[in-house]
Design a protein around this motif. Structure first.
Motif, PDB file in Angstrom:
ATOM      1  N   PRO A   1       0.826  -1.206   0.000  1.00  0.00           N
ATOM      2  CA  PRO A   1       0.000   0.000   0.000  1.00  0.00           C
ATOM      3  C   PRO A   1       0.865   1.263   0.000  1.00  0.00           C
ATOM      4  N   GLY A   2       0.473   2.230  -0.820  1.00  0.00           N
ATOM      5  CA  GLY A   2       1.194   3.488  -0.911  1.00  0.00           C
ATOM      6  C   GLY A   2       0.936   4.173  -2.227  1.00  0.00           C
ATOM      7  N   GLU A   3       1.569   5.338  -2.424  1.00  0.00           N
ATOM      8  CA  GLU A   3       1.456   6.111  -3.661  1.00  0.00           C
ATOM      9  C   GLU A   3       2.819   6.146  -4.332  1.00  0.00           C
ATOM     10  N   TYR A   4       2.830   5.919  -5.653  1.00  0.00           N
ATOM     11  CA  TYR A   4       4.079   5.808  -6.392  1.00  0.00           C
ATOM     12  C   TYR A   4       3.949   6.472  -7.757  1.00  0.00           C
ATOM     13  N   GLU A   5       5.080   6.937  -8.287  1.00  0.00           N
ATOM     14  CA  GLU A   5       5.122   7.457  -9.655  1.00  0.00           C
ATOM     15  C   GLU A   5       6.111   6.610 -10.448  1.00  0.00           C
ATOM     16  N   PHE A   6       5.674   6.168 -11.624  1.00  0.00           N
ATOM     17  CA  PHE A   6       6.516   5.378 -12.512  1.00  0.00           C
ATOM     18  C   PHE A   6       6.678   6.094 -13.839  1.00  0.00           C
ATOM     19  N   GLY A   7       7.776   5.831 -14.510  1.00  0.00           N
ATOM     20  CA  GLY A   7       8.007   6.317 -15.861  1.00  0.00           C
ATOM     21  C   GLY A   7       8.283   5.130 -16.760  1.00  0.00           C
TER      22      GLY A   7
ATOM     23  N   VAL B   1       0.265   5.935  -9.289  1.00  0.00           N
ATOM     24  CA  VAL B   1      -0.582   4.847  -8.798  1.00  0.00           C
ATOM     25  C   VAL B   1      -0.750   4.976  -7.287  1.00  0.00           C
ATOM     26  N   ARG B   2      -1.911   4.497  -6.809  1.00  0.00           N
ATOM     27  CA  ARG B   2      -2.214   4.410  -5.378  1.00  0.00           C
ATOM     28  C   ARG B   2      -2.673   2.995  -5.098  1.00  0.00           C
ATOM     29  N   ALA B   3      -1.862   2.257  -4.380  1.00  0.00           N
ATOM     30  CA  ALA B   3      -2.255   0.909  -3.974  1.00  0.00           C
ATOM     31  C   ALA B   3      -2.911   1.019  -2.604  1.00  0.00           C
ATOM     32  N   SER B   4      -4.196   0.711  -2.539  1.00  0.00           N
ATOM     33  CA  SER B   4      -4.904   0.805  -1.259  1.00  0.00           C
ATOM     34  C   SER B   4      -4.765  -0.483  -0.452  1.00  0.00           C
ATOM     35  N   GLU B   5      -4.254  -1.526  -1.106  1.00  0.00           N
ATOM     36  CA  GLU B   5      -3.967  -2.801  -0.455  1.00  0.00           C
ATOM     37  C   GLU B   5      -2.839  -3.460  -1.240  1.00  0.00           C
ATOM     38  N   VAL B   6      -2.288  -4.535  -0.722  1.00  0.00           N
ATOM     39  CA  VAL B   6      -1.236  -5.238  -1.453  1.00  0.00           C
ATOM     40  C   VAL B   6      -1.786  -5.594  -2.827  1.00  0.00           C
TER      41      VAL B   6
ATOM     42  N   GLU C   1      -8.380  12.817 -13.785  1.00  0.00           N
ATOM     43  CA  GLU C   1      -9.081  11.931 -12.866  1.00  0.00           C
ATOM     44  C   GLU C   1      -8.321  10.635 -12.644  1.00  0.00           C
ATOM     45  N   TRP C   2      -8.516  10.074 -11.459  1.00  0.00           N
ATOM     46  CA  TRP C   2      -7.975   8.770 -11.117  1.00  0.00           C
ATOM     47  C   TRP C   2      -8.996   7.709 -11.514  1.00  0.00           C
ATOM     48  N   LYS C   3      -8.510   6.563 -11.968  1.00  0.00           N
ATOM     49  CA  LYS C   3      -9.379   5.424 -12.283  1.00  0.00           C
ATOM     50  C   LYS C   3      -8.972   4.262 -11.398  1.00  0.00           C
ATOM     51  N   GLU C   4      -9.955   3.500 -10.968  1.00  0.00           N
ATOM     52  CA  GLU C   4      -9.732   2.380 -10.054  1.00  0.00           C
ATOM     53  C   GLU C   4      -9.745   1.057 -10.830  1.00  0.00           C
ATOM     54  N   TYR C   5      -8.753   0.209 -10.559  1.00  0.00           N
ATOM     55  CA  TYR C   5      -8.663  -1.108 -11.180  1.00  0.00           C
ATOM     56  C   TYR C   5      -8.531  -2.155 -10.087  1.00  0.00           C
ATOM     57  N   ASN C   6      -9.277  -3.239 -10.246  1.00  0.00           N
ATOM     58  CA  ASN C   6      -9.275  -4.342  -9.294  1.00  0.00           C
ATOM     59  C   ASN C   6      -8.676  -5.581  -9.939  1.00  0.00           C
TER      60      ASN C   6
ATOM     61  N   ALA D   1      -4.375  -9.257  -8.514  1.00  0.00           N
ATOM     62  CA  ALA D   1      -5.029  -9.259  -7.200  1.00  0.00           C
ATOM     63  C   ALA D   1      -4.813  -7.891  -6.569  1.00  0.00           C
ATOM     64  N   GLY D   2      -5.767  -7.470  -5.761  1.00  0.00           N
ATOM     65  CA  GLY D   2      -5.647  -6.185  -5.080  1.00  0.00           C
ATOM     66  C   GLY D   2      -6.446  -5.098  -5.757  1.00  0.00           C
ATOM     67  N   LYS D   3      -6.058  -3.867  -5.443  1.00  0.00           N
ATOM     68  CA  LYS D   3      -6.792  -2.699  -5.947  1.00  0.00           C
ATOM     69  C   LYS D   3      -5.790  -1.582  -6.184  1.00  0.00           C
ATOM     70  N   LEU D   4      -5.916  -0.912  -7.339  1.00  0.00           N
ATOM     71  CA  LEU D   4      -4.959   0.118  -7.705  1.00  0.00           C
ATOM     72  C   LEU D   4      -5.673   1.302  -8.327  1.00  0.00           C
ATOM     73  N   GLY D   5      -5.440   2.498  -7.788  1.00  0.00           N
ATOM     74  CA  GLY D   5      -5.887   3.729  -8.410  1.00  0.00           C
ATOM     75  C   GLY D   5      -4.793   4.207  -9.350  1.00  0.00           C
ATOM     76  N   VAL D   6      -5.171   4.705 -10.523  1.00  0.00           N
ATOM     77  CA  VAL D   6      -4.193   5.087 -11.545  1.00  0.00           C
ATOM     78  C   VAL D   6      -4.551   6.449 -12.124  1.00  0.00           C
ATOM     79  N   GLN D   7      -3.538   7.300 -12.273  1.00  0.00           N
ATOM     80  CA  GLN D   7      -3.694   8.564 -12.976  1.00  0.00           C
ATOM     81  C   GLN D   7      -2.618   8.600 -14.058  1.00  0.00           C
ATOM     82  N   LEU D   8      -3.056   8.448 -15.306  1.00  0.00           N
ATOM     83  CA  LEU D   8      -2.126   8.475 -16.432  1.00  0.00           C
ATOM     84  C   LEU D   8      -1.730   9.911 -16.751  1.00  0.00           C
ATOM     85  N   ALA D   9      -0.601  10.069 -17.411  1.00  0.00           N
ATOM     86  CA  ALA D   9      -0.113  11.395 -17.792  1.00  0.00           C
ATOM     87  C   ALA D   9      -1.176  12.137 -18.594  1.00  0.00           C
ATOM     88  N   GLY D  10      -1.396  13.398 -18.243  1.00  0.00           N
ATOM     89  CA  GLY D  10      -2.341  14.233 -18.965  1.00  0.00           C
ATOM     90  C   GLY D  10      -3.788  14.053 -18.553  1.00  0.00           C
ATOM     91  N   GLU D  11      -4.078  13.101 -17.662  1.00  0.00           N
ATOM     92  CA  GLU D  11      -5.456  12.894 -17.207  1.00  0.00           C
ATOM     93  C   GLU D  11      -5.644  13.544 -15.842  1.00  0.00           C
TER      94      GLU D  11
END
Length: 106
Positions: free
Chosen positions: A42-48, A91-96, A71-76, A59-69
């Protein structure tokens, strides 16, 4: 999403990011394609990325904000999203969260 990959080469050293909160292993296929199998704490991270990617959440849950967007989108677990090449994304991982990243041609 496949449950296993056959006939691959595994790169032994792990990819370790953010003080070990995100780790992955690289696997290489006979056709030249590459994927990473990863785990995010769990945590917030930036990737390139240089290449376009397909991110499959296994498995798990991930919030994602792509470049130029804005809003965040949630993926399970069981869902996926595409990341454009030559970009950064948040990305924001709310759980492992377990994932497979496929590097695409582009």
């Amino acid at each position: 999403m496949p449950q296993e990959f056959s006939g691959v080469t595994v790169v032994v050293p792990a990819n370790v990011y953010f003080d070990g909160k995100v780790t992955s292993r690289t696997i290489k296929f006979a056709d030249g394609t590459t994927k990473t199998l990863g785990l995010m704490q769990p945590g917030e991270y930036e990737f390139g990325t240089d290449k376009p990617e397909l991110m499959e959440i296994t498995a798990g849950k991930l919030g994602v904000q792509l470049a130029g967007e804005m809003e965040w989108k949630e993926y399970n677990g069981g869902e996926s999203f595409n990341v454009p090449g030559n970009s950064k994304f948040q990305v924001r991982a709310s759980e492992v969260t377990d994932y497979v990243c496929s590097y695409l041609e582009g």
